[in-house]
Write a protein that holds these residues in place. Structure first.
Motif, PDB file in Angstrom:
ATOM      1  N   ALA A   1      86.230  12.544 -43.869  1.00  0.00           N
ATOM      2  CA  ALA A   1      85.783  11.660 -44.944  1.00  0.00           C
ATOM      3  C   ALA A   1      86.978  11.187 -45.772  1.00  0.00           C
ATOM      4  CB  ALA A   1      84.755  12.369 -45.812  1.00  0.00           C
ATOM      5  N   ALA A   2      87.990  12.042 -45.907  1.00  0.00           N
ATOM      6  CA  ALA A   2      89.185  11.676 -46.680  1.00  0.00           C
ATOM      7  C   ALA A   2      89.906  10.493 -46.049  1.00  0.00           C
ATOM      8  CB  ALA A   2      90.120  12.864 -46.793  1.00  0.00           C
ATOM      9  N   VAL A   3      89.877  10.387 -44.734  1.00  0.00           N
ATOM     10  CA  VAL A   3      90.493   9.241 -44.052  1.00  0.00           C
ATOM     11  C   VAL A   3      89.739   7.972 -44.428  1.00  0.00           C
ATOM     12  CG1 VAL A   3      90.844   8.152 -41.794  1.00  0.00           C
ATOM     13  CG2 VAL A   3      91.473  10.541 -42.143  1.00  0.00           C
ATOM     14  N   LEU A   4      88.418   8.018 -44.380  1.00  0.00           N
ATOM     15  CA  LEU A   4      87.624   6.828 -44.710  1.00  0.00           C
ATOM     16  C   LEU A   4      87.853   6.395 -46.148  1.00  0.00           C
ATOM     17  CD1 LEU A   4      84.285   7.712 -42.895  1.00  0.00           C
ATOM     18  CD2 LEU A   4      86.134   6.237 -42.084  1.00  0.00           C
ATOM     19  N   GLU A   5      88.054   7.335 -47.049  1.00  0.00           N
ATOM     20  CA  GLU A   5      88.300   7.014 -48.460  1.00  0.00           C
ATOM     21  C   GLU A   5      89.624   6.288 -48.669  1.00  0.00           C
ATOM     22  OE1 GLU A   5      87.986  10.667 -50.613  1.00  0.00           O
ATOM     23  OE2 GLU A   5      85.859  10.889 -50.119  1.00  0.00           O
ATOM     24  N   ARG A   6      90.567   6.465 -47.781  1.00  0.00           N
ATOM     25  CA  ARG A   6      91.892   5.835 -47.908  1.00  0.00           C
ATOM     26  C   ARG A   6      91.927   4.398 -47.402  1.00  0.00           C
ATOM     27  NH1 ARG A   6      96.281  10.349 -46.080  1.00  0.00           N
ATOM     28  NH2 ARG A   6      96.055  11.665 -47.911  1.00  0.00           N
ATOM     29  N   ILE A   7      90.867   3.933 -46.795  1.00  0.00           N
ATOM     30  CA  ILE A   7      90.860   2.615 -46.179  1.00  0.00           C
ATOM     31  C   ILE A   7      90.366   1.583 -47.176  1.00  0.00           C
ATOM     32  CG2 ILE A   7      89.909   1.226 -44.299  1.00  0.00           C
ATOM     33  CD1 ILE A   7      89.789   3.825 -42.640  1.00  0.00           C
ATOM     34  N   ASP A   8      91.211   0.587 -47.443  1.00  0.00           N
ATOM     35  CA  ASP A   8      90.902  -0.448 -48.429  1.00  0.00           C
ATOM     36  C   ASP A   8      89.804  -1.387 -47.956  1.00  0.00           C
ATOM     37  OD1 ASP A   8      92.914   0.461 -50.151  1.00  0.00           O
ATOM     38  OD2 ASP A   8      94.431  -0.813 -49.207  1.00  0.00           O
ATOM     39  N   SER A   9      89.096  -1.957 -48.931  1.00  0.00           N
ATOM     40  CA  SER A   9      88.081  -2.972 -48.645  1.00  0.00           C
ATOM     41  C   SER A   9      88.709  -4.121 -47.869  1.00  0.00           C
ATOM     42  CB  SER A   9      87.500  -3.518 -49.944  1.00  0.00           C
ATOM     43  OG  SER A   9      86.825  -2.513 -50.633  1.00  0.00           O
ATOM     44  N   GLY A  10      87.937  -4.710 -46.991  1.00  0.00           N
ATOM     45  CA  GLY A  10      88.415  -5.835 -46.196  1.00  0.00           C
ATOM     46  C   GLY A  10      89.135  -5.429 -44.925  1.00  0.00           C
ATOM     47  N   SER A  11      89.401  -4.150 -44.781  1.00  0.00           N
ATOM     48  CA  SER A  11      90.094  -3.672 -43.582  1.00  0.00           C
ATOM     49  C   SER A  11      89.157  -3.639 -42.391  1.00  0.00           C
ATOM     50  CB  SER A  11      90.645  -2.262 -43.812  1.00  0.00           C
ATOM     51  OG  SER A  11      91.665  -2.271 -44.782  1.00  0.00           O
ATOM     52  N   SER A  12      89.747  -3.642 -41.215  1.00  0.00           N
ATOM     53  CA  SER A  12      89.007  -3.471 -39.968  1.00  0.00           C
ATOM     54  C   SER A  12      89.285  -2.080 -39.441  1.00  0.00           C
ATOM     55  CB  SER A  12      89.448  -4.508 -38.931  1.00  0.00           C
ATOM     56  OG  SER A  12      89.103  -5.807 -39.356  1.00  0.00           O
ATOM     57  N   ILE A  13      88.237  -1.447 -38.888  1.00  0.00           N
ATOM     58  CA  ILE A  13      88.351  -0.083 -38.372  1.00  0.00           C
ATOM     59  C   ILE A  13      87.798  -0.066 -36.957  1.00  0.00           C
ATOM     60  CG2 ILE A  13      87.713   2.327 -38.697  1.00  0.00           C
ATOM     61  CD1 ILE A  13      87.032   1.523 -41.655  1.00  0.00           C
ATOM     62  N   VAL A  14      88.592   0.483 -36.033  1.00  0.00           N
ATOM     63  CA  VAL A  14      88.129   0.661 -34.660  1.00  0.00           C
ATOM     64  C   VAL A  14      88.029   2.158 -34.393  1.00  0.00           C
ATOM     65  CG1 VAL A  14      88.574   0.248 -32.217  1.00  0.00           C
ATOM     66  CG2 VAL A  14      89.250  -1.476 -33.893  1.00  0.00           C
ATOM     67  N   PHE A  15      86.842   2.581 -33.970  1.00  0.00           N
ATOM     68  CA  PHE A  15      86.615   3.967 -33.576  1.00  0.00           C
ATOM     69  C   PHE A  15      86.783   4.041 -32.067  1.00  0.00           C
ATOM     70  CE2 PHE A  15      84.205   3.215 -37.433  1.00  0.00           C
ATOM     71  CZ  PHE A  15      84.628   4.263 -38.234  1.00  0.00           C
ATOM     72  N   LEU A  16      87.670   4.922 -31.627  1.00  0.00           N
ATOM     73  CA  LEU A  16      87.913   5.056 -30.199  1.00  0.00           C
ATOM     74  C   LEU A  16      88.103   6.516 -29.844  1.00  0.00           C
ATOM     75  CD1 LEU A  16      91.332   5.175 -30.306  1.00  0.00           C
ATOM     76  CD2 LEU A  16      90.919   2.771 -30.568  1.00  0.00           C
ATOM     77  N   GLU A  17      88.235   6.767 -28.551  1.00  0.00           N
ATOM     78  CA  GLU A  17      88.359   8.120 -28.018  1.00  0.00           C
ATOM     79  C   GLU A  17      87.227   8.995 -28.571  1.00  0.00           C
ATOM     80  OE1 GLU A  17      92.414   9.408 -28.534  1.00  0.00           O
ATOM     81  OE2 GLU A  17      93.194   7.636 -27.523  1.00  0.00           O
ATOM     82  N   SER A  18      87.507  10.200 -28.997  1.00  0.00           N
ATOM     83  CA  SER A  18      86.436  11.099 -29.435  1.00  0.00           C
ATOM     84  C   SER A  18      85.844  10.725 -30.794  1.00  0.00           C
ATOM     85  CB  SER A  18      86.928  12.546 -29.458  1.00  0.00           C
ATOM     86  OG  SER A  18      87.982  12.696 -30.381  1.00  0.00           O
ATOM     87  N   ALA A  19      86.473   9.824 -31.528  1.00  0.00           N
ATOM     88  CA  ALA A  19      85.928   9.403 -32.822  1.00  0.00           C
ATOM     89  C   ALA A  19      84.584   8.701 -32.683  1.00  0.00           C
ATOM     90  CB  ALA A  19      86.919   8.497 -33.553  1.00  0.00           C
ATOM     91  N   VAL A  20      84.280   8.160 -31.501  1.00  0.00           N
ATOM     92  CA  VAL A  20      82.981   7.498 -31.330  1.00  0.00           C
ATOM     93  C   VAL A  20      81.838   8.501 -31.493  1.00  0.00           C
ATOM     94  CG1 VAL A  20      83.899   5.613 -29.913  1.00  0.00           C
ATOM     95  CG2 VAL A  20      82.981   7.665 -28.799  1.00  0.00           C
ATOM     96  N   LEU A  21      82.112   9.780 -31.339  1.00  0.00           N
ATOM     97  CA  LEU A  21      81.078  10.798 -31.550  1.00  0.00           C
ATOM     98  C   LEU A  21      80.660  10.868 -33.011  1.00  0.00           C
ATOM     99  CD1 LEU A  21      82.629  13.615 -29.331  1.00  0.00           C
ATOM    100  CD2 LEU A  21      80.696  12.123 -28.742  1.00  0.00           C
ATOM    101  N   GLY A  22      81.512  10.436 -33.915  1.00  0.00           N
ATOM    102  CA  GLY A  22      81.229  10.499 -35.346  1.00  0.00           C
ATOM    103  C   GLY A  22      80.490   9.298 -35.905  1.00  0.00           C
ATOM    104  N   ILE A  23      80.174   8.329 -35.061  1.00  0.00           N
ATOM    105  CA  ILE A  23      79.511   7.129 -35.571  1.00  0.00           C
ATOM    106  C   ILE A  23      78.059   7.022 -35.097  1.00  0.00           C
ATOM    107  CG2 ILE A  23      81.696   5.894 -35.841  1.00  0.00           C
ATOM    108  CD1 ILE A  23      81.001   4.323 -33.278  1.00  0.00           C
ATOM    109  N   LEU A  24      77.501   8.134 -34.671  1.00  0.00           N
ATOM    110  CA  LEU A  24      76.111   8.142 -34.237  1.00  0.00           C
ATOM    111  C   LEU A  24      75.181   7.919 -35.427  1.00  0.00           C
ATOM    112  CD1 LEU A  24      76.251  11.161 -31.775  1.00  0.00           C
ATOM    113  CD2 LEU A  24      76.171   8.729 -31.188  1.00  0.00           C
ATOM    114  N   ARG A  25      74.054   7.249 -35.170  1.00  0.00           N
ATOM    115  CA  ARG A  25      73.084   6.949 -36.230  1.00  0.00           C
ATOM    116  C   ARG A  25      72.615   8.192 -36.969  1.00  0.00           C
ATOM    117  NH1 ARG A  25      69.421   1.826 -35.343  1.00  0.00           N
ATOM    118  NH2 ARG A  25      70.884   0.615 -34.132  1.00  0.00           N
ATOM    119  N   ASN A  26      72.471   9.293 -36.274  1.00  0.00           N
ATOM    120  CA  ASN A  26      71.977  10.509 -36.919  1.00  0.00           C
ATOM    121  C   ASN A  26      73.104  11.450 -37.322  1.00  0.00           C
ATOM    122  OD1 ASN A  26      72.759  11.294 -34.384  1.00  0.00           O
ATOM    123  ND2 ASN A  26      70.872  12.383 -33.885  1.00  0.00           N
TER     124      ASN A  26
END
Length: 96
Positions: A12-37
C-alpha cells in the motif's frame, strides 16, 4: 510518469507514493493483487479517478486470471501496449 509494479503482494505504501495522473502497469506476480475480491480492490477502484491502471495480458493468462476477475476499470494491455506506454512516458519507475 509510468510506474511498473511487478512484486506481490503490492505494498500500500508504494501506491501512496504514486502521484495523480500517473500510469501504472501491473505485471508479473503483481497481477495477483488486482483481483476484484482482493485486499486492494477498494483502493485501486479509488485510484481509477485520477490514475491510469493497466494489467499485462500475458501475465494474467499465465496465472489463469480472466479479465473479468480483476478490478473493473483496469485496462488489459498486451506487449505492444506496454511498449507504447514506455514511449509515451519519459520517466519510468519500477517497483519490485
Amino acid at each position: 510518469m509510468l510506474h511498473l509494479i511487478s512484486a506481490s503482494p503490492i505494498a500500500a505504501a508504494v501506491l501512496e507514493r504514486i502521484d495523480s495522473g500517473s500510469s501504472i502497469v501491473f505485471l508479473e506476480s503483481a497481477v495477483l493483487g488486482i483481483l476484484r475480491n482482493g485486499q486492494l480492490s477498494g483502493r485501486l477502484t479509488g485510484m481509477l479517478a485520477d490514475h491510469h491502471l493497466y494489467a499485462l495480458s500475458a501475465d494474467l493468462m499465465i496465472r489463469g486470471i480472466e479479465a473479468d476477475q480483476i478490478v473493473e476499470g483496469i485496462e488489459v494491455i498486451d506487449y505492444t501496449g506496454l511498449v507504447e506506454l514506455t514511449v509515451a512516458h519519459p520517466l519510468i519507475q519500477s517497483w519490485n
